[in-house]
Design a protein around this motif. Structure first.
Motif, PDB file in Angstrom:
ATOM      1  N   GLY A  53      39.976  38.013  53.370  1.00  0.00           N
ATOM      2  CA  GLY A  53      38.951  37.853  54.387  1.00  0.00           C
ATOM      3  C   GLY A  53      38.262  36.502  54.363  1.00  0.00           C
ATOM      4  N   ASP A  54      38.755  35.572  53.534  1.00  0.00           N
ATOM      5  CA  ASP A  54      38.168  34.228  53.460  1.00  0.00           C
ATOM      6  C   ASP A  54      38.651  33.326  54.598  1.00  0.00           C
ATOM      7  N   LEU A  55      39.697  33.729  55.275  1.00  0.00           N
ATOM      8  CA  LEU A  55      40.310  32.918  56.329  1.00  0.00           C
ATOM      9  C   LEU A  55      40.637  33.806  57.514  1.00  0.00           C
ATOM     10  N   VAL A  56      40.268  33.345  58.699  1.00  0.00           N
ATOM     11  CA  VAL A  56      40.652  34.037  59.929  1.00  0.00           C
ATOM     12  C   VAL A  56      41.659  33.143  60.637  1.00  0.00           C
ATOM     13  N   ALA A  57      42.901  33.638  60.747  1.00  0.00           N
ATOM     14  CA  ALA A  57      43.971  32.914  61.444  1.00  0.00           C
ATOM     15  C   ALA A  57      44.979  33.943  61.935  1.00  0.00           C
ATOM     16  N   THR A  58      45.381  33.792  63.186  1.00  0.00           N
ATOM     17  CA  THR A  58      46.376  34.702  63.743  1.00  0.00           C
ATOM     18  C   THR A  58      47.736  34.463  63.096  1.00  0.00           C
ATOM     19  N   GLU A  59      48.103  33.200  62.916  1.00  0.00           N
ATOM     20  CA  GLU A  59      49.402  32.831  62.346  1.00  0.00           C
ATOM     21  C   GLU A  59      49.219  31.782  61.266  1.00  0.00           C
ATOM     22  N   ILE A  60      50.001  31.909  60.199  1.00  0.00           N
ATOM     23  CA  ILE A  60      50.105  30.895  59.157  1.00  0.00           C
ATOM     24  C   ILE A  60      51.585  30.577  59.063  1.00  0.00           C
ATOM     25  N   VAL A  61      51.970  29.376  59.501  1.00  0.00           N
ATOM     26  CA  VAL A  61      53.379  29.038  59.656  1.00  0.00           C
ATOM     27  C   VAL A  61      53.731  27.813  58.814  1.00  0.00           C
ATOM     28  N   PRO A  62      54.447  28.017  57.695  1.00  0.00           N
ATOM     29  CA  PRO A  62      54.870  26.859  56.901  1.00  0.00           C
ATOM     30  C   PRO A  62      56.041  26.142  57.563  1.00  0.00           C
ATOM     31  N   ALA A  63      56.138  24.851  57.293  1.00  0.00           N
ATOM     32  CA  ALA A  63      57.267  24.033  57.739  1.00  0.00           C
ATOM     33  C   ALA A  63      57.710  23.190  56.551  1.00  0.00           C
ATOM     34  N   ALA A  64      58.504  22.172  56.784  1.00  0.00           N
ATOM     35  CA  ALA A  64      59.032  21.366  55.683  1.00  0.00           C
ATOM     36  C   ALA A  64      57.931  20.640  54.926  1.00  0.00           C
ATOM     37  N   ALA A  65      56.922  20.133  55.621  1.00  0.00           N
ATOM     38  CA  ALA A  65      55.892  19.335  54.956  1.00  0.00           C
ATOM     39  C   ALA A  65      54.471  19.701  55.373  1.00  0.00           C
ATOM     40  N   THR A  66      54.310  20.778  56.128  1.00  0.00           N
ATOM     41  CA  THR A  66      52.991  21.164  56.624  1.00  0.00           C
ATOM     42  C   THR A  66      52.861  22.679  56.669  1.00  0.00           C
ATOM     43  N   VAL A  67      51.636  23.139  56.886  1.00  0.00           N
ATOM     44  CA  VAL A  67      51.378  24.550  57.166  1.00  0.00           C
ATOM     45  C   VAL A  67      50.476  24.588  58.390  1.00  0.00           C
ATOM     46  N   LEU A  68      50.930  25.256  59.448  1.00  0.00           N
ATOM     47  CA  LEU A  68      50.183  25.370  60.694  1.00  0.00           C
ATOM     48  C   LEU A  68      49.329  26.629  60.670  1.00  0.00           C
ATOM     49  N   LEU A  69      48.074  26.483  61.066  1.00  0.00           N
ATOM     50  CA  LEU A  69      47.199  27.628  61.271  1.00  0.00           C
ATOM     51  C   LEU A  69      46.956  27.750  62.763  1.00  0.00           C
ATOM     52  N   ASP A  70      47.179  28.930  63.296  1.00  0.00           N
ATOM     53  CA  ASP A  70      46.959  29.174  64.715  1.00  0.00           C
ATOM     54  C   ASP A  70      45.982  30.339  64.847  1.00  0.00           C
ATOM     55  N   GLY A  71      45.228  30.333  65.929  1.00  0.00           N
ATOM     56  CA  GLY A  71      44.285  31.415  66.180  1.00  0.00           C
ATOM     57  C   GLY A  71      43.087  31.351  65.252  1.00  0.00           C
ATOM     58  N   VAL A  72      42.647  30.149  64.934  1.00  0.00           N
ATOM     59  CA  VAL A  72      41.468  29.944  64.088  1.00  0.00           C
ATOM     60  C   VAL A  72      40.253  29.842  65.006  1.00  0.00           C
ATOM     61  N   PRO A  73      39.277  30.742  64.888  1.00  0.00           N
ATOM     62  CA  PRO A  73      38.157  30.736  65.821  1.00  0.00           C
ATOM     63  C   PRO A  73      37.238  29.517  65.698  1.00  0.00           C
ATOM     64  N   ASP A  74      37.081  28.980  64.500  1.00  0.00           N
ATOM     65  CA  ASP A  74      36.189  27.829  64.293  1.00  0.00           C
ATOM     66  C   ASP A  74      36.934  26.795  63.442  1.00  0.00           C
ATOM     67  N   PRO A  75      37.741  25.929  64.079  1.00  0.00           N
ATOM     68  CA  PRO A  75      38.577  24.981  63.319  1.00  0.00           C
ATOM     69  C   PRO A  75      37.787  24.066  62.380  1.00  0.00           C
ATOM     70  N   ALA A  76      36.631  23.579  62.785  1.00  0.00           N
ATOM     71  CA  ALA A  76      35.869  22.656  61.937  1.00  0.00           C
ATOM     72  C   ALA A  76      35.397  23.347  60.659  1.00  0.00           C
ATOM     73  N   THR A  77      34.865  24.547  60.788  1.00  0.00           N
ATOM     74  CA  THR A  77      34.398  25.296  59.616  1.00  0.00           C
ATOM     75  C   THR A  77      35.577  25.658  58.712  1.00  0.00           C
ATOM     76  N   THR A  78      36.683  26.056  59.320  1.00  0.00           N
ATOM     77  CA  THR A  78      37.870  26.404  58.544  1.00  0.00           C
ATOM     78  C   THR A  78      38.394  25.187  57.794  1.00  0.00           C
ATOM     79  N   ALA A  79      38.472  24.041  58.453  1.00  0.00           N
ATOM     80  CA  ALA A  79      38.943  22.814  57.798  1.00  0.00           C
ATOM     81  C   ALA A  79      38.041  22.447  56.623  1.00  0.00           C
ATOM     82  N   ALA A  80      36.731  22.589  56.801  1.00  0.00           N
ATOM     83  CA  ALA A  80      35.793  22.279  55.712  1.00  0.00           C
ATOM     84  C   ALA A  80      36.017  23.227  54.533  1.00  0.00           C
ATOM     85  N   ALA A  81      36.228  24.494  54.802  1.00  0.00           N
ATOM     86  CA  ALA A  81      36.469  25.463  53.725  1.00  0.00           C
ATOM     87  C   ALA A  81      37.777  25.149  52.994  1.00  0.00           C
ATOM     88  N   ILE A  82      38.832  24.845  53.746  1.00  0.00           N
ATOM     89  CA  ILE A  82      40.132  24.565  53.138  1.00  0.00           C
ATOM     90  C   ILE A  82      40.050  23.359  52.211  1.00  0.00           C
TER      91      ILE A  82
END
Length: 189
Positions: free
Chosen positions: A20-49
Protein backbone atom coordinates in the motif's frame (compact mmCIF):
# COMPACT_ATOMS: atom_id res chain seq x y z
CA UNK A 1 21.01 -0.06 -16.47
CA UNK A 2 22.11 -3.49 -15.25
CA UNK A 3 19.30 -6.10 -15.55
CA UNK A 4 19.77 -6.97 -11.85
CA UNK A 5 19.15 -3.32 -10.92
CA UNK A 6 15.99 -3.21 -13.06
CA UNK A 7 14.81 -6.49 -11.47
CA UNK A 8 15.54 -5.06 -8.02
CA UNK A 9 13.42 -1.99 -8.74
CA UNK A 10 10.62 -4.07 -10.30
CA UNK A 11 10.49 -6.31 -7.24
CA UNK A 12 10.68 -3.34 -4.84
CA UNK A 13 7.88 -1.47 -6.62
CA UNK A 14 5.66 -4.59 -6.66
CA UNK A 15 6.33 -5.07 -2.92
CA UNK A 16 5.55 -1.42 -2.21
CA UNK A 17 2.30 -1.65 -4.18
CA UNK A 18 1.27 -4.82 -2.28
CA UNK A 19 1.99 -3.08 1.05
CA UNK A 20 0.00 0.00 0.00
CA UNK A 21 3.03 2.32 -0.18
CA UNK A 22 2.58 2.80 -3.94
CA UNK A 23 -0.51 3.36 -6.05
CA UNK A 24 0.06 2.35 -9.69
CA UNK A 25 -2.18 0.56 -12.15
CA UNK A 26 0.78 -0.98 -14.01
CA UNK A 27 4.43 -1.62 -13.17
CA UNK A 28 6.19 -2.57 -16.39
CA UNK A 29 9.90 -3.42 -16.45
CA UNK A 30 11.93 -3.06 -19.65
CA UNK A 31 15.61 -3.52 -20.51
CA UNK A 32 16.82 -0.44 -18.63
CA UNK A 33 13.74 1.16 -17.05
CA UNK A 34 10.58 0.47 -15.06
CA UNK A 35 7.40 2.25 -16.19
CA UNK A 36 4.71 3.20 -13.69
CA UNK A 37 1.28 3.85 -15.15
CA UNK A 38 -1.91 4.96 -13.44
CA UNK A 39 -0.12 6.93 -10.72
CA UNK A 40 -2.60 9.46 -9.26
CA UNK A 41 0.04 11.93 -8.00
CA UNK A 42 3.27 11.58 -10.04
CA UNK A 43 5.23 14.27 -8.15
CA UNK A 44 4.52 12.77 -4.72
CA UNK A 45 5.23 9.27 -6.02
CA UNK A 46 8.54 10.36 -7.58
CA UNK A 47 9.57 12.01 -4.29
CA UNK A 48 8.75 8.83 -2.35
CA UNK A 49 10.62 6.60 -4.81
CA UNK A 50 13.74 8.74 -4.42
CA UNK A 51 13.83 7.71 -0.74
CA UNK A 52 13.51 3.96 -1.42
CA UNK A 53 16.34 1.51 -1.90
CA UNK A 54 15.48 -1.71 -3.66
CA UNK A 55 16.47 -4.91 -1.93
CA UNK A 56 18.57 -7.24 -4.04
CA UNK A 57 16.42 -9.60 -6.12
CA UNK A 58 16.06 -13.14 -4.88
CA UNK A 59 18.14 -15.82 -6.49
CA UNK A 60 16.25 -18.53 -8.34
CA UNK A 61 16.89 -21.02 -5.54
CA UNK A 62 15.32 -18.69 -2.95
CA UNK A 63 12.41 -17.56 -5.13
CA UNK A 64 9.34 -19.31 -6.45
CA UNK A 65 9.74 -22.62 -8.21
CA UNK A 66 11.14 -22.09 -11.70
CA UNK A 67 9.09 -22.76 -14.79
CA UNK A 68 10.77 -25.81 -16.30
CA UNK A 69 10.65 -25.63 -20.08
CA UNK A 70 11.36 -28.92 -21.89
CA UNK A 71 13.59 -28.10 -24.87
CA UNK A 72 14.66 -30.20 -27.82
CA UNK A 73 18.04 -28.68 -28.65
CA UNK A 74 18.11 -29.00 -32.43
CA UNK A 75 17.93 -25.37 -33.58
CA UNK A 76 19.48 -24.52 -36.92
CA UNK A 77 21.74 -21.88 -35.34
CA UNK A 78 23.14 -24.12 -32.61
CA UNK A 79 26.44 -24.69 -34.50
CA UNK A 80 26.75 -20.92 -35.01
CA UNK A 81 26.30 -20.31 -31.27
CA UNK A 82 28.91 -22.99 -30.54
CA UNK A 83 31.37 -21.22 -32.85
CA UNK A 84 30.63 -17.84 -31.24
CA UNK A 85 31.16 -19.37 -27.79
CA UNK A 86 34.35 -21.17 -28.96
CA UNK A 87 33.03 -24.56 -27.93
CA UNK A 88 31.01 -27.49 -29.26
CA UNK A 89 27.23 -27.99 -29.48
CA UNK A 90 26.95 -30.31 -26.43
CA UNK A 91 28.73 -27.66 -24.32
CA UNK A 92 26.28 -24.98 -25.51
CA UNK A 93 23.35 -27.19 -24.54
CA UNK A 94 24.88 -27.91 -21.11
CA UNK A 95 25.56 -24.21 -20.51
CA UNK A 96 21.99 -23.18 -21.39
CA UNK A 97 20.46 -26.07 -19.43
CA UNK A 98 22.46 -25.19 -16.30
CA UNK A 99 21.71 -21.46 -16.46
CA UNK A 100 19.25 -20.05 -13.95
CA UNK A 101 17.27 -17.70 -16.16
CA UNK A 102 14.82 -15.06 -14.93
CA UNK A 103 12.20 -13.17 -16.95
CA UNK A 104 13.52 -9.60 -16.99
CA UNK A 105 10.63 -8.13 -18.95
CA UNK A 106 8.06 -9.06 -21.59
CA UNK A 107 7.46 -7.67 -25.02
CA UNK A 108 7.70 -8.18 -28.76
CA UNK A 109 4.69 -10.52 -28.71
CA UNK A 110 2.18 -11.56 -26.01
CA UNK A 111 3.89 -14.16 -23.83
CA UNK A 112 7.44 -13.42 -25.02
CA UNK A 113 9.73 -13.13 -22.00
CA UNK A 114 13.24 -11.72 -22.26
CA UNK A 115 15.29 -14.12 -20.13
CA UNK A 116 18.46 -12.95 -18.41
CA UNK A 117 21.07 -15.13 -16.79
CA UNK A 118 23.74 -15.78 -19.37
CA UNK A 119 27.08 -14.10 -18.68
CA UNK A 120 27.76 -10.98 -20.76
CA UNK A 121 30.60 -12.70 -22.64
CA UNK A 122 28.07 -15.18 -24.10
CA UNK A 123 25.95 -12.48 -25.78
CA UNK A 124 25.37 -13.31 -29.44
CA UNK A 125 24.43 -11.04 -32.36
CA UNK A 126 21.06 -11.11 -34.06
CA UNK A 127 20.86 -12.33 -37.63
CA UNK A 128 21.73 -9.67 -40.23
CA UNK A 129 18.19 -10.07 -41.63
CA UNK A 130 15.26 -11.54 -39.71
CA UNK A 131 13.65 -14.76 -40.83
CA UNK A 132 10.17 -14.17 -42.26
CA UNK A 133 8.75 -16.90 -40.01
CA UNK A 134 10.07 -18.44 -36.80
CA UNK A 135 7.94 -21.36 -35.58
CA UNK A 136 6.03 -21.09 -32.30
CA UNK A 137 7.98 -22.64 -29.44
CA UNK A 138 11.39 -21.78 -30.90
CA UNK A 139 14.01 -21.22 -28.20
CA UNK A 140 16.45 -18.54 -29.26
CA UNK A 141 19.30 -16.26 -28.19
CA UNK A 142 20.07 -12.62 -29.06
CA UNK A 143 22.36 -10.18 -27.31
CA UNK A 144 22.40 -11.07 -23.60
CA UNK A 145 18.91 -12.63 -23.73
CA UNK A 146 17.27 -16.00 -24.27
CA UNK A 147 13.65 -16.17 -25.32
CA UNK A 148 10.91 -18.48 -26.55
CA UNK A 149 8.66 -17.46 -29.43
CA UNK A 150 5.09 -17.99 -28.12
CA UNK A 151 3.60 -17.81 -31.62
CA UNK A 152 4.94 -18.02 -35.15
CA UNK A 153 6.35 -14.65 -36.18
CA UNK A 154 9.24 -13.00 -37.97
CA UNK A 155 12.43 -12.98 -35.92
CA UNK A 156 16.15 -12.41 -36.04
CA UNK A 157 17.30 -14.36 -32.99
CA UNK A 158 19.59 -17.41 -33.21
CA UNK A 159 17.51 -20.59 -32.92
CA UNK A 160 18.92 -23.19 -30.53
CA UNK A 161 15.91 -25.43 -29.88
CA UNK A 162 12.16 -25.80 -29.57
CA UNK A 163 9.51 -26.57 -26.98
CA UNK A 164 5.87 -27.64 -27.08
CA UNK A 165 5.08 -25.80 -23.84
CA UNK A 166 2.28 -23.27 -24.38
CA UNK A 167 3.50 -19.84 -23.25
CA UNK A 168 0.41 -17.75 -23.91
CA UNK A 169 -3.26 -18.62 -23.55
CA UNK A 170 -5.77 -15.79 -23.62
CA UNK A 171 -8.18 -17.93 -21.55
CA UNK A 172 -5.67 -18.64 -18.75
CA UNK A 173 -5.17 -16.50 -15.65
CA UNK A 174 -2.65 -15.03 -16.14
CA UNK A 175 -2.55 -15.46 -19.93
CA UNK A 176 1.26 -15.44 -20.05
CA UNK A 177 3.14 -18.30 -18.39
CA UNK A 178 6.31 -16.19 -18.17
CA UNK A 179 5.94 -12.90 -16.29
CA UNK A 180 8.63 -10.51 -14.98
CA UNK A 181 10.59 -12.02 -12.12
CA UNK A 182 9.72 -15.63 -12.98
CA UNK A 183 12.67 -18.02 -12.74
CA UNK A 184 13.01 -20.28 -15.81
CA UNK A 185 15.02 -23.43 -16.60
CA UNK A 186 15.49 -24.57 -20.24
CA UNK A 187 15.88 -28.32 -19.72
CA UNK A 188 16.86 -30.79 -22.46
CA UNK A 189 14.21 -33.38 -23.33
Amino acid sequence: MDPAVVEGWRAELWRRRERGDLVATEIVPAAATVLLDGVPDPATTAAAIRTWTPTPPLTTSAAAEPVEVPVTYDGEDLPRVAALWHTDVPSVVRRIAHTEFRVAFCGFAPGFGYLTGLPAELAVPRLPSPRPRVPAGSVALAGPYAGIYPTASPGGWLLVGRTTLALFDVHADPPARLTPGTPVRLLPT
